[in-house]
Scaffold this motif. Structure first.
Motif, PDB file in Angstrom:
ATOM      1  N   THR A   1      10.158 -39.219  43.559  1.00 58.44           N
ATOM      2  CA  THR A   1      10.637 -37.984  42.805  1.00 58.44           C
ATOM      3  C   THR A   1       9.510 -37.015  43.680  1.00 58.44           C
ATOM      4  O   THR A   1       8.677 -37.287  44.440  1.00 58.44           O
ATOM      5  CB  THR A   1      10.683 -37.677  41.499  1.00 58.44           C
ATOM      6  OG1 THR A   1      11.100 -36.664  41.064  1.00 58.44           O
ATOM      7  CG2 THR A   1       9.032 -38.131  40.946  1.00 58.44           C
TER       8      THR A   1
ATOM      9  N   THR B   1       7.145 -43.862  42.431  1.00 64.97           N
ATOM     10  CA  THR B   1       7.417 -44.393  40.765  1.00 64.97           C
ATOM     11  C   THR B   1       7.628 -45.554  40.756  1.00 64.97           C
ATOM     12  O   THR B   1       8.465 -46.236  41.709  1.00 64.97           O
ATOM     13  CB  THR B   1       8.300 -43.330  40.314  1.00 64.97           C
ATOM     14  OG1 THR B   1       9.596 -43.670  40.697  1.00 64.97           O
ATOM     15  CG2 THR B   1       7.936 -41.774  40.319  1.00 64.97           C
TER      16      THR B   1
ATOM     17  N   ARG C   1      10.247 -31.746  40.954  1.00 64.31           N
ATOM     18  CA  ARG C   1      11.252 -32.272  39.904  1.00 64.31           C
ATOM     19  C   ARG C   1      10.730 -32.892  38.832  1.00 64.31           C
ATOM     20  O   ARG C   1      11.262 -32.658  37.804  1.00 64.31           O
ATOM     21  CB  ARG C   1      11.948 -33.493  41.043  1.00 64.31           C
ATOM     22  CG  ARG C   1      13.352 -33.840  40.238  1.00 64.31           C
ATOM     23  CD  ARG C   1      14.013 -34.861  41.342  1.00 64.31           C
ATOM     24  NE  ARG C   1      13.992 -34.377  42.626  1.00 64.31           N
ATOM     25  CZ  ARG C   1      13.744 -35.000  43.676  1.00 64.31           C
ATOM     26  NH1 ARG C   1      13.307 -36.492  43.536  1.00 64.31           N
ATOM     27  NH2 ARG C   1      13.732 -34.780  44.816  1.00 64.31           N
ATOM     28  N   TYR C   2       9.534 -33.591  38.973  1.00 64.88           N
ATOM     29  CA  TYR C   2       9.036 -33.976  37.738  1.00 64.88           C
ATOM     30  C   TYR C   2       8.716 -33.028  36.693  1.00 64.88           C
ATOM     31  O   TYR C   2       8.892 -33.159  35.419  1.00 64.88           O
ATOM     32  CB  TYR C   2       7.893 -34.951  37.991  1.00 64.88           C
ATOM     33  CG  TYR C   2       7.394 -36.050  37.186  1.00 64.88           C
ATOM     34  CD1 TYR C   2       7.910 -37.188  36.964  1.00 64.88           C
ATOM     35  CD2 TYR C   2       6.650 -35.446  35.808  1.00 64.88           C
ATOM     36  CE1 TYR C   2       7.589 -38.185  36.047  1.00 64.88           C
ATOM     37  CE2 TYR C   2       6.015 -36.364  34.595  1.00 64.88           C
ATOM     38  CZ  TYR C   2       6.724 -37.795  35.007  1.00 64.88           C
ATOM     39  OH  TYR C   2       6.368 -38.516  33.889  1.00 64.88           O
TER      40      TYR C   2
ATOM     41  N   GLU D   1       9.809 -30.102  36.530  1.00 58.28           N
ATOM     42  CA  GLU D   1      10.970 -29.349  35.877  1.00 58.28           C
ATOM     43  C   GLU D   1      11.514 -30.058  34.841  1.00 58.28           C
ATOM     44  O   GLU D   1      11.929 -29.441  33.706  1.00 58.28           O
ATOM     45  CB  GLU D   1      12.014 -29.049  36.949  1.00 58.28           C
ATOM     46  CG  GLU D   1      11.569 -28.001  38.045  1.00 58.28           C
ATOM     47  CD  GLU D   1      12.725 -28.176  39.222  1.00 58.28           C
ATOM     48  OE1 GLU D   1      13.518 -28.781  39.232  1.00 58.28           O
ATOM     49  OE2 GLU D   1      12.266 -27.294  40.471  1.00 58.28           O
ATOM     50  N   GLU D   2      11.783 -31.402  34.811  1.00 62.11           N
ATOM     51  CA  GLU D   2      11.993 -32.299  33.765  1.00 62.11           C
ATOM     52  C   GLU D   2      11.119 -32.182  32.533  1.00 62.11           C
ATOM     53  O   GLU D   2      11.573 -32.172  31.450  1.00 62.11           O
ATOM     54  CB  GLU D   2      12.116 -33.663  34.407  1.00 62.11           C
ATOM     55  CG  GLU D   2      13.375 -33.974  35.153  1.00 62.11           C
ATOM     56  CD  GLU D   2      13.415 -35.351  35.995  1.00 62.11           C
ATOM     57  OE1 GLU D   2      12.495 -36.264  35.303  1.00 62.11           O
ATOM     58  OE2 GLU D   2      14.142 -35.732  36.802  1.00 62.11           O
ATOM     59  N   ARG D   3       9.903 -32.166  32.705  1.00 57.61           N
ATOM     60  CA  ARG D   3       8.996 -32.093  31.674  1.00 57.61           C
ATOM     61  C   ARG D   3       8.984 -30.783  31.028  1.00 57.61           C
ATOM     62  O   ARG D   3       9.040 -30.764  29.788  1.00 57.61           O
ATOM     63  CB  ARG D   3       7.566 -32.203  32.046  1.00 57.61           C
ATOM     64  CG  ARG D   3       7.136 -33.773  32.611  1.00 57.61           C
ATOM     65  CD  ARG D   3       7.400 -34.830  31.548  1.00 57.61           C
ATOM     66  NE  ARG D   3       6.103 -34.835  30.624  1.00 57.61           N
ATOM     67  CZ  ARG D   3       6.291 -34.722  29.357  1.00 57.61           C
ATOM     68  NH1 ARG D   3       7.470 -34.483  28.529  1.00 57.61           N
ATOM     69  NH2 ARG D   3       5.176 -34.578  28.692  1.00 57.61           N
TER      70      ARG D   3
ATOM     71  N   GLU E   1       0.433 -35.000  32.356  1.00 60.76           N
ATOM     72  CA  GLU E   1       0.730 -35.602  31.266  1.00 60.76           C
ATOM     73  C   GLU E   1      -0.500 -35.831  30.245  1.00 60.76           C
ATOM     74  O   GLU E   1      -0.404 -35.492  28.990  1.00 60.76           O
ATOM     75  CB  GLU E   1       1.148 -37.137  31.691  1.00 60.76           C
ATOM     76  CG  GLU E   1       2.378 -37.065  32.374  1.00 60.76           C
ATOM     77  CD  GLU E   1       3.678 -36.967  31.267  1.00 60.76           C
ATOM     78  OE1 GLU E   1       3.441 -36.864  29.970  1.00 60.76           O
ATOM     79  OE2 GLU E   1       4.610 -36.712  31.675  1.00 60.76           O
TER      80      GLU E   1
ATOM     81  N   TRP F   1       2.119 -27.825  33.812  1.00 57.28           N
ATOM     82  CA  TRP F   1       3.711 -28.340  34.230  1.00 57.28           C
ATOM     83  C   TRP F   1       4.124 -26.873  35.074  1.00 57.28           C
ATOM     84  O   TRP F   1       4.755 -27.040  36.199  1.00 57.28           O
ATOM     85  CB  TRP F   1       4.654 -28.582  33.110  1.00 57.28           C
ATOM     86  CG  TRP F   1       4.146 -29.827  32.650  1.00 57.28           C
ATOM     87  CD1 TRP F   1       4.029 -30.210  31.255  1.00 57.28           C
ATOM     88  CD2 TRP F   1       4.218 -31.185  33.245  1.00 57.28           C
ATOM     89  NE1 TRP F   1       3.907 -31.466  31.166  1.00 57.28           N
ATOM     90  CE2 TRP F   1       3.882 -32.184  32.490  1.00 57.28           C
ATOM     91  CE3 TRP F   1       4.392 -31.321  34.722  1.00 57.28           C
ATOM     92  CZ2 TRP F   1       3.753 -33.569  32.728  1.00 57.28           C
ATOM     93  CZ3 TRP F   1       4.169 -32.644  35.145  1.00 57.28           C
ATOM     94  CH2 TRP F   1       3.861 -33.725  34.085  1.00 57.28           C
TER      95      TRP F   1
ATOM     96  N   GLN G   1      11.872 -29.073  30.590  1.00 53.12           N
ATOM     97  CA  GLN G   1      13.202 -29.148  29.973  1.00 53.12           C
ATOM     98  C   GLN G   1      12.790 -29.855  28.586  1.00 53.12           C
ATOM     99  O   GLN G   1      13.492 -29.714  27.659  1.00 53.12           O
ATOM    100  CB  GLN G   1      14.179 -29.705  30.712  1.00 53.12           C
ATOM    101  CG  GLN G   1      14.401 -28.885  31.772  1.00 53.12           C
ATOM    102  CD  GLN G   1      15.491 -29.463  32.534  1.00 53.12           C
ATOM    103  OE1 GLN G   1      16.056 -30.566  32.258  1.00 53.12           O
ATOM    104  NE2 GLN G   1      15.730 -28.782  33.753  1.00 53.12           N
ATOM    105  N   ASP G   2      11.982 -30.811  28.539  1.00 47.83           N
ATOM    106  CA  ASP G   2      11.667 -31.463  27.040  1.00 47.83           C
ATOM    107  C   ASP G   2      11.335 -30.782  25.922  1.00 47.83           C
ATOM    108  O   ASP G   2      10.686 -29.804  26.139  1.00 47.83           O
ATOM    109  CB  ASP G   2      10.529 -32.594  27.419  1.00 47.83           C
ATOM    110  CG  ASP G   2      10.912 -33.574  28.340  1.00 47.83           C
ATOM    111  OD1 ASP G   2      12.354 -33.883  28.619  1.00 47.83           O
ATOM    112  OD2 ASP G   2      10.231 -34.436  28.772  1.00 47.83           O
TER     113      ASP G   2
ATOM    114  N   GLU H   1       5.640 -26.964  38.929  1.00 44.54           N
ATOM    115  CA  GLU H   1       6.924 -26.852  39.068  1.00 44.54           C
ATOM    116  C   GLU H   1       7.211 -26.346  40.776  1.00 44.54           C
ATOM    117  O   GLU H   1       8.455 -26.573  40.980  1.00 44.54           O
ATOM    118  CB  GLU H   1       7.559 -25.977  38.139  1.00 44.54           C
ATOM    119  CG  GLU H   1       7.113 -24.463  38.187  1.00 44.54           C
ATOM    120  CD  GLU H   1       7.961 -23.738  36.862  1.00 44.54           C
ATOM    121  OE1 GLU H   1       8.967 -24.314  36.510  1.00 44.54           O
ATOM    122  OE2 GLU H   1       7.495 -22.672  36.536  1.00 44.54           O
TER     123      GLU H   1
END
Length: 121
Positions: free
Chosen positions: A109, A100, A113-114, A116-118, A74, A88, A120-121, A92
Motif C-alpha cells: 500500500t 505489508t 492510502r493507509y 486515508e483508510e485510518r 498508530e 494521519w 475514515q475509521d 495522507e
C-alpha cells in the motif's frame, strides 16, 4: 562521557527503520518481525512513559521510513486520539510505498492510502 540510554531507544530505532508493516505474526511460522515486537513494546510502554514517548513518536511520523511512519501514527492514535488524527492528516498526502503482511499474505500500500483508510475509521 557515556550517553545514558533512554527507555525504548532500541524499539524506536527499529520502528524508524522498518521496511514492512505487520501487526501480527507473518509467514507459515507466524513469527513476529522485530519492528512488530518493537511496536508492541512501545504500545505497552505508553501507559507508563507516554509523556516521554509521544514527542519521540511525533518525530518518527515525519522522519521514519514509510512503514515506520504508519507504526508511529498508530501508536500516537493509541496514546491520544487527537494526536493520532493529526498524524494521519500529516501522512495522507505521502506516496511512500509500504510492504505489508497479514499472516501469510504479503501485500503493499502507500502511506497516503493507509492514512486515508485510518481517517475514515
Amino acid at each position: 562521557m557515556l550517553r545514558k540510554k533512554r527507555a525504548f531507544d532500541d524499539e524506536l530505532r527499529l520502528l524508524a527503520d522498518a521496511d514492512t508493516l505487520a501487526f501480527g505474526g507473518v509467514g507459515i511460522a507466524g513469527a513476529l518481525l522485530p519492528a512488530t515486537k518493537a511496536y508492541f513494546a512501545i504500545e505497552e510502554g505508553l501507559r507508563e512513559h507516554g509523556d516521554e514517548l509521544r514527542p519521540r513518536l511525533e518525530v518518527l511520523v515525519d522522519r521514519a521510513t514509510p512503514a515506520g511512519r504508519v507504526y508511529a501514527a498508530e501508536l500516537l492514535t493509541h496514546a491520544d486520539a487527537a494526536a493520532g488524527q493529526a498524524a494521519w492528516h500529516r501522512l495522507e498526502g505521502q506516496s511512500g510505498e509500504i510492504k505489508t503482511f497479514s499472516g501469510c499474505i504479503m501485500g503493499s500500500t502507500t502511506v497516503a492510502r493507509y492514512a486515508e483508510e485510518r481517517l475514515q475509521d
